[in-house]
Design a protein around this motif. Structure first.
Motif, short mmCIF file in Angstrom:
data_model
loop_
_atom_site.label_atom_id
_atom_site.label_comp_id
_atom_site.label_asym_id
_atom_site.label_seq_id
_atom_site.Cartn_x
_atom_site.Cartn_y
_atom_site.Cartn_z
N TYR A 105 7.21 36.53 59.77
CA TYR A 105 6.81 37.89 60.17
C TYR A 105 5.88 38.53 59.14
O TYR A 105 5.64 39.72 59.18
N LYS A 106 5.42 37.74 58.18
CA LYS A 106 4.50 38.18 57.12
C LYS A 106 5.14 39.18 56.16
O LYS A 106 4.47 39.98 55.53
N ARG A 107 6.48 39.12 56.05
CA ARG A 107 7.18 39.93 55.06
C ARG A 107 7.29 39.11 53.78
O ARG A 107 7.52 37.90 53.84
N LEU A 108 7.15 39.78 52.65
CA LEU A 108 7.33 39.12 51.37
C LEU A 108 8.82 38.95 51.12
O LEU A 108 9.57 39.93 51.15
N ILE A 109 9.26 37.73 50.91
CA ILE A 109 10.66 37.47 50.57
C ILE A 109 10.75 37.65 49.06
O ILE A 109 10.01 37.02 48.31
N ALA A 110 11.67 38.55 48.62
CA ALA A 110 11.66 38.90 47.20
C ALA A 110 13.03 39.31 46.68
O ALA A 110 13.92 39.68 47.45
N VAL A 111 13.15 39.24 45.38
CA VAL A 111 14.30 39.78 44.65
C VAL A 111 13.83 41.11 44.07
O VAL A 111 12.73 41.20 43.52
N ILE A 112 14.67 42.14 44.21
CA ILE A 112 14.33 43.49 43.76
C ILE A 112 15.23 43.90 42.61
O ILE A 112 16.46 43.75 42.69
N ILE A 113 14.63 44.45 41.57
CA ILE A 113 15.40 44.97 40.42
C ILE A 113 15.12 46.46 40.33
O ILE A 113 13.97 46.88 40.25
N ASN A 114 16.19 47.26 40.36
CA ASN A 114 16.03 48.72 40.37
C ASN A 114 15.93 49.30 38.95
O ASN A 114 15.94 48.55 37.96
N VAL A 115 15.84 50.62 38.86
CA VAL A 115 15.66 51.29 37.56
C VAL A 115 16.87 51.12 36.64
O VAL A 115 16.75 51.24 35.43
N LYS A 116 18.04 50.83 37.21
CA LYS A 116 19.24 50.58 36.40
C LYS A 116 19.33 49.11 35.96
O LYS A 116 20.34 48.69 35.43
N LYS A 117 18.28 48.35 36.24
CA LYS A 117 18.21 46.91 35.93
C LYS A 117 19.21 46.09 36.74
O LYS A 117 19.60 44.99 36.35
N GLN A 118 19.62 46.63 37.90
CA GLN A 118 20.50 45.89 38.80
C GLN A 118 19.65 45.02 39.73
O GLN A 118 18.61 45.47 40.20
N VAL A 119 20.13 43.82 40.00
CA VAL A 119 19.49 42.98 41.00
C VAL A 119 20.02 43.47 42.35
O VAL A 119 21.18 43.24 42.69
N VAL A 120 19.19 44.18 43.07
CA VAL A 120 19.60 44.85 44.31
C VAL A 120 20.17 43.85 45.31
O VAL A 120 21.19 44.13 45.96
N ASN A 121 19.56 42.69 45.44
CA ASN A 121 20.04 41.67 46.37
C ASN A 121 21.50 41.32 46.07
O ASN A 121 22.32 41.23 46.98
N GLN A 122 21.81 41.15 44.80
CA GLN A 122 23.19 40.81 44.39
C GLN A 122 24.13 42.00 44.59
O GLN A 122 25.28 41.82 45.00
N GLU A 123 23.63 43.19 44.31
CA GLU A 123 24.46 44.40 44.48
C GLU A 123 24.89 44.58 45.94
O GLU A 123 26.00 45.03 46.21
N MET A 124 24.01 44.23 46.87
CA MET A 124 24.35 44.34 48.29
C MET A 124 25.54 43.44 48.63
O MET A 124 26.43 43.84 49.40
N ILE A 125 25.59 42.26 48.05
CA ILE A 125 26.73 41.37 48.29
C ILE A 125 27.96 41.89 47.57
O ILE A 125 29.06 41.91 48.14
N LYS A 126 27.81 42.35 46.33
CA LYS A 126 28.96 42.90 45.58
C LYS A 126 29.61 44.05 46.32
O LYS A 126 30.83 44.20 46.30
N GLN A 127 28.80 44.88 46.98
CA GLN A 127 29.31 46.03 47.72
C GLN A 127 29.85 45.66 49.10
O GLN A 127 30.29 46.51 49.86
N GLY A 128 29.80 44.38 49.43
CA GLY A 128 30.29 43.94 50.73
C GLY A 128 29.39 44.38 51.87
O GLY A 128 29.85 44.62 52.98
N MET A 129 28.11 44.47 51.62
CA MET A 129 27.16 44.90 52.64
C MET A 129 26.25 43.78 53.10
O MET A 129 25.33 44.00 53.89
N ALA A 130 26.50 42.56 52.62
CA ALA A 130 25.63 41.44 52.98
C ALA A 130 26.37 40.11 52.83
O ALA A 130 27.34 40.00 52.08
N TRP A 131 25.87 39.14 53.56
CA TRP A 131 26.31 37.76 53.43
C TRP A 131 25.32 37.02 52.54
O TRP A 131 24.14 37.37 52.50
N HIS A 132 25.78 35.98 51.88
CA HIS A 132 24.86 35.05 51.23
C HIS A 132 24.22 34.26 52.36
O HIS A 132 24.93 33.66 53.19
N PHE A 133 22.90 34.24 52.44
CA PHE A 133 22.18 33.60 53.54
C PHE A 133 21.96 32.12 53.19
O PHE A 133 20.88 31.71 52.79
N LYS A 134 23.01 31.34 53.36
CA LYS A 134 23.03 29.94 52.92
C LYS A 134 21.99 29.07 53.61
O LYS A 134 21.59 28.05 53.06
#
Length: 177
Positions: A105-134
């Protein structure tokens, strides 16, 4: 009368040429961002795993790598919660984007790091808001984070029958026909 028609033709070709230049520019930005790390401002959250950032005055659609979130469309449980969680983690911030590749779909697949230096992708899983897309990720960090969130029954894992987004999409797609 003739001068008016020439002016109209000139304007028509001028504006069409401008659109063509914009399309080429957008393509060049995409090519340059694959395997690149850059900073950009998060300007829009589309759902739990998709956002838009502004980079060099150009909006770039980003799909978060390694994760898949409940669907907002189709009203999958926790779909809206995932969108809110992503917004809380990074909306309006200048983030670091680690571009990996582009999807179909021409979207950039990326890892995002926020201003708190958190890896947003990982935080979404930690918060129970995402699955690991195996299907697209073999990264063991994400697998372990999902196991831990499931164990603690965080977020969507409160539901013992939580349906993975890829299974939800498959069922919804079949119902259309």
């Amino acid at each position: 009368m003739r001068m008016g028609r020439l002016t109209i033709l000139f304007l028509y070709f001028f504006f069409n040429l401008s659109e063509a230049k914009t399309a080429v520019f957008d393509f060049q930005v995409q090519v340059n961002l694959k395997n690149q790390t850059f900073t950009a401002k998060v300007i829009r959250i589309l759902d739990g795993d998709t956002m838009e950032v502004l980079y060099q005055n150009t909006p770039i659609k980003i799909r978060l790598a390694h994760i898949d979130c409940p669907e907002k469309r189709g009203s999958q449980p926790f779909g809206n919660n995932a969108k809110i969680a992503l917004s809380d983690l990074c909306f309006g911030q200048i983030v670091t984007v680690q571009g990996e590749k582009y999807d179909r779909y021409k979207r950039l697949i990326a890892v995002i790091i926020n201003v708190k230096k958190q890896v947003v992708n990982q935080e979404m899983i930690k918060q129970g808001m995402a699955w690991h897309f195996k299907k697209y990720s073999t990264n063991q960090v994400y697998a372990n984070l999902e196991i831990e969130a499931r164990r603690k029954k965080i977020g969507l894992w409160q539901d013992s029958n939580a349906v993975a987004p890829w299974a939800w999409r498959k069922v919804k797609h079949k119902k259309k026909f």
